[in-house]
Write a protein that holds these residues in place. Structure first.
Motif, PDB file in Angstrom:
ATOM      1  N   PRO A 167       0.895  -1.298   0.124  1.00 55.31           N
ATOM      2  CA  PRO A 167      -0.006  -0.107   0.011  1.00 55.31           C
ATOM      3  C   PRO A 167       0.796   1.337  -0.023  1.00 55.31           C
ATOM      4  CG  PRO A 167       0.000  -0.880   2.094  1.00 55.31           C
ATOM      5  CD  PRO A 167       0.816  -1.802   1.289  1.00 55.31           C
ATOM      6  N   LEU A 168       0.445   2.317  -0.670  1.00 53.96           N
ATOM      7  CA  LEU A 168       0.985   3.481  -1.082  1.00 53.96           C
ATOM      8  C   LEU A 168      -0.100   4.392  -0.476  1.00 53.96           C
ATOM      9  CD1 LEU A 168       3.512   5.381  -1.731  1.00 53.96           C
ATOM     10  CD2 LEU A 168       2.336   5.571  -3.912  1.00 53.96           C
ATOM     11  N   ARG A 261      13.306  17.270   6.718  1.00 57.10           N
ATOM     12  CA  ARG A 261      14.148  16.173   5.838  1.00 57.10           C
ATOM     13  C   ARG A 261      13.602  15.040   6.009  1.00 57.10           C
ATOM     14  NH1 ARG A 261      18.372  15.936   3.157  1.00 57.10           N
ATOM     15  NH2 ARG A 261      19.208  17.931   3.785  1.00 57.10           N
ATOM     16  N   VAL A 262      13.237  14.433   4.828  1.00 52.05           N
ATOM     17  CA  VAL A 262      12.662  12.999   4.503  1.00 52.05           C
ATOM     18  C   VAL A 262      13.826  12.174   4.376  1.00 52.05           C
ATOM     19  CG1 VAL A 262      11.302  11.486   3.033  1.00 52.05           C
ATOM     20  CG2 VAL A 262      10.606  13.752   3.462  1.00 52.05           C
ATOM     21  N   LYS A 263      14.121  10.976   5.071  1.00 58.32           N
ATOM     22  CA  LYS A 263      15.038  10.068   5.013  1.00 58.32           C
ATOM     23  C   LYS A 263      14.530   8.675   5.169  1.00 58.32           C
ATOM     24  CE  LYS A 263      20.132   9.897   6.265  1.00 58.32           C
ATOM     25  NZ  LYS A 263      20.975  10.116   7.316  1.00 58.32           N
ATOM     26  N   GLU A 264      15.116   7.832   4.286  1.00 62.18           N
ATOM     27  CA  GLU A 264      14.373   6.503   4.603  1.00 62.18           C
ATOM     28  C   GLU A 264      15.452   5.536   3.881  1.00 62.18           C
ATOM     29  OE1 GLU A 264      12.893   4.393   6.592  1.00 62.18           O
ATOM     30  OE2 GLU A 264      10.980   5.729   6.249  1.00 62.18           O
ATOM     31  N   ARG A 265      15.497   4.288   4.516  1.00 61.01           N
ATOM     32  CA  ARG A 265      16.486   3.105   3.964  1.00 61.01           C
ATOM     33  C   ARG A 265      15.859   1.982   3.319  1.00 61.01           C
ATOM     34  NH1 ARG A 265      17.355   0.668   8.517  1.00 61.01           N
ATOM     35  NH2 ARG A 265      19.357  -0.190   8.012  1.00 61.01           N
ATOM     36  N   TYR A 266      16.458   1.412   2.119  1.00 59.55           N
ATOM     37  CA  TYR A 266      15.995   0.264   1.424  1.00 59.55           C
ATOM     38  C   TYR A 266      17.093  -0.503   1.238  1.00 59.55           C
ATOM     39  CZ  TYR A 266      12.112   3.659   0.963  1.00 59.55           C
ATOM     40  OH  TYR A 266      11.193   4.605   1.151  1.00 59.55           O
ATOM     41  N   LYS A 267      16.710  -1.876   1.008  1.00 54.62           N
ATOM     42  CA  LYS A 267      17.688  -2.933   0.664  1.00 54.62           C
ATOM     43  C   LYS A 267      18.079  -2.796  -0.720  1.00 54.62           C
ATOM     44  CE  LYS A 267      18.516  -8.095   0.964  1.00 54.62           C
ATOM     45  NZ  LYS A 267      18.075  -9.244   1.329  1.00 54.62           N
ATOM     46  N   PHE A 268      19.266  -2.690  -0.954  1.00 53.29           N
ATOM     47  CA  PHE A 268      19.886  -2.039  -2.053  1.00 53.29           C
ATOM     48  C   PHE A 268      19.732  -3.314  -3.273  1.00 53.29           C
ATOM     49  CE2 PHE A 268      22.739  -0.767  -5.490  1.00 53.29           C
ATOM     50  CZ  PHE A 268      22.766   0.735  -5.246  1.00 53.29           C
ATOM     51  N   ASP A 269      19.827  -4.402  -3.135  1.00 55.24           N
ATOM     52  CA  ASP A 269      19.313  -5.479  -3.912  1.00 55.24           C
ATOM     53  C   ASP A 269      17.990  -5.422  -4.490  1.00 55.24           C
ATOM     54  OD1 ASP A 269      22.204  -6.597  -3.849  1.00 55.24           O
ATOM     55  OD2 ASP A 269      21.690  -8.097  -2.553  1.00 55.24           O
ATOM     56  N   GLY A 292       7.057   5.087   4.768  1.00 54.53           N
ATOM     57  CA  GLY A 292       8.251   5.057   4.096  1.00 54.53           C
ATOM     58  C   GLY A 292       8.054   4.068   2.889  1.00 54.53           C
ATOM     59  N   VAL A 293       7.087   3.811   2.607  1.00 50.43           N
ATOM     60  CA  VAL A 293       6.694   2.874   1.409  1.00 50.43           C
ATOM     61  C   VAL A 293       7.048   3.894   0.064  1.00 50.43           C
ATOM     62  CG1 VAL A 293       5.041   1.753  -0.290  1.00 50.43           C
ATOM     63  CG2 VAL A 293       4.934   1.482   2.172  1.00 50.43           C
ATOM     64  N   LEU A 294       7.889   3.164  -0.663  1.00 49.04           N
ATOM     65  CA  LEU A 294       8.578   3.954  -1.934  1.00 49.04           C
ATOM     66  C   LEU A 294       7.781   3.259  -3.224  1.00 49.04           C
ATOM     67  CD1 LEU A 294      10.629   6.022  -3.145  1.00 49.04           C
ATOM     68  CD2 LEU A 294      12.080   4.157  -3.151  1.00 49.04           C
ATOM     69  N   ASP A 335      15.102   6.599  13.394  1.00 45.64           N
ATOM     70  CA  ASP A 335      14.248   7.545  14.268  1.00 45.64           C
ATOM     71  C   ASP A 335      14.017   8.985  13.712  1.00 45.64           C
ATOM     72  OD1 ASP A 335      16.175   6.152  17.286  1.00 45.64           O
ATOM     73  OD2 ASP A 335      14.461   5.293  16.221  1.00 45.64           O
ATOM     74  N   ASP A 336      14.787   9.258  12.916  1.00 48.83           N
ATOM     75  CA  ASP A 336      14.763  10.810  12.252  1.00 48.83           C
ATOM     76  C   ASP A 336      14.511  10.620  10.699  1.00 48.83           C
ATOM     77  OD1 ASP A 336      17.203  10.052  11.534  1.00 48.83           O
ATOM     78  OD2 ASP A 336      18.020  11.900  12.143  1.00 48.83           O
ATOM     79  N   ASP A 337      13.986   9.620  10.364  1.00 53.79           N
ATOM     80  CA  ASP A 337      13.823   9.317   8.975  1.00 53.79           C
ATOM     81  C   ASP A 337      12.839   9.979   8.478  1.00 53.79           C
ATOM     82  OD1 ASP A 337      16.068   7.476   8.611  1.00 53.79           O
ATOM     83  OD2 ASP A 337      14.498   6.007   8.359  1.00 53.79           O
TER      84      ASP A 337
END
Length: 357
Positions: A167-168, A261-269, A292-294, A335-337
């Motif tokens: 879902p987005l 700031r918007v900041k989020e992490r994703y698995k590169f693969d 955080g859904v991209l 925490d600050d994403d």
């Protein structure tokens, strides 16, 4: 009772179909939905990455449903086998990868002498006779006809395509960026050279770096691609707002807590699975919601489709779309994403307007 098949479609070439489906074929199993607007194919991996594309009915010279009001239950097929069938007469990477400098498929005088390019005058017919029957693919070229009956696999009775998608929340977007797809492709390729494990997406319209992609956790160290700023977006109490030069649309609406700031992490693969779509498309739309859904929605030029037509996405004809969605990594450094700033604004855009503006 009519013996007419539930669905029949005829395309004058299998090249466009092959090029689009190849971009989402990171998993052999694909869910197929036959709709009045076109054929939708969806693949996913552990519900962490999901890709879909619509073979719009405008890509076919004939597109017929025996009952326009009937709902055809979705089913599963092997998309790798389907791709092998579509390239039975020699469609290859060389034929499907020629594109204009800005992206999208185009013809090339150099490619015109390749066997795959010479074979675009044939037809591709797709037939689905009844629920549970094979999907029949018939390709005919220069008097040679090849027919393949592909097994279809029924999905659970309670299966709902909308409920099974990642879902987005379009009502709570914190980021919307539209840019040339080759810029994203070049950035991801550069970061991939360091064998990064994590991709960090960072954006702000008031603080540098304004838009950056960071590769973390690789054996060769971390790396960053920072998209250089251009000029202020407007002059009404927003003199600090800066738009990266590579972007056409740049809208950041960070929630409270992180200074804008918007900041989020994703698995590169997982991000790399969209590489073929990045290389094929002309534009890409980034959208990220508060969870955080991209979403990466790629616009692919289709010169063979009339630009005066209207696609199922509501935008102009002459384009197809490939949509990737990614679930963020959770845990450390998150925490600050997300953040908000009183100066940040957001104007909601419907999915159909994400790229076709």
């Amino acid at each position: 009772m009519s013996d007419a098949p539930l669905f029949t479609a005829l395309a004058t070439s299998s090249r466009q179909l092959y090029s689009l489906l190849r971009c989402i074929a990171f998993n052999p199993q694909a869910v197929v939905s036959i709709t009045p607007d076109g054929l939708r194919f969806t693949t996913e991996e552990v519900h962490a990455v999901q890709a879909s594309t619509l073979l719009d009915k405008l890509l076919f010279s004939s597109y017929l449903l025996s009952d326009q009001d009937a709902t055809i239950p979705p089913f599963r097929i092997n998309i790798i086998a389907l791709l092998e069938t579509l390239q039975i007469f020699g469609i290859s990477d060389s034929a499907s990868s020629h594109k204009a400098p800005s992206g999208g498929i185009t013809s090339s005088y150099a490619a015109a002498f390749h066997t795959p390019a010479l074979g675009l005058g044939g037809t591709c017919k797709i037939t689905y006779s009844r629920f549970g029957a094979p999907l029949c693919i018939t390709i005919e070229e220069n008097g040679v006809k090849t027919t393949c009956d592909m097994n279809t696999y029924n999905l659970p009775n309670m299966y709902d395509a909308d409920e099974n998608e990642i879902p987005l929340d379009r009502n709570a977007l914190v980021m919307k960026i539209i840019m040339p797809a080759f810029s994203l492709h070049d950035a991801i390729s550069e970061l991939a050279s360091t064998s990064s494990e994590t991709l960090v997406v960072s954006a702000s319209s008031i603080h540098a770096p304004y838009f950056a992609l960071e590769g973390h956790g690789g054996p060769f160290g971390d790396s960053t691609v920072d998209f250089a700023p251009a000029s202020t977006m407007d002059g009404l109490s927003t003199a600090r707002r800066v738009q990266p030069a590579a972007t056409e649309t740049f809208s950041i609406a960070a929630p409270s807590g992180s200074g804008g700031r918007v900041k989020e992490r994703y698995k590169f693969d997982l991000i790399k699975k969209a590489g073929r779509a990045m290389a094929l498309a002309s534009k890409v739309s980034f959208r990220m919601d508060r969870q955080g859904v991209l979403s990466l929605q790629f616009m692919v030029e289709q010169p063979e489709v009339t630009a005066n037509a209207t696609t199922a996405y509501g935008g102009p004809g002459g384009f197809s779309f490939i949509d990737y969605r990614f679930v963020p990594l959770v845990g450390e450094d998150n925490d600050d994403d997300h953040g908000d700033d009183e100066d940040e604004t957001y104007q909601q855009d419907e999915e159909d307007e994400a790229i076709a503006e």
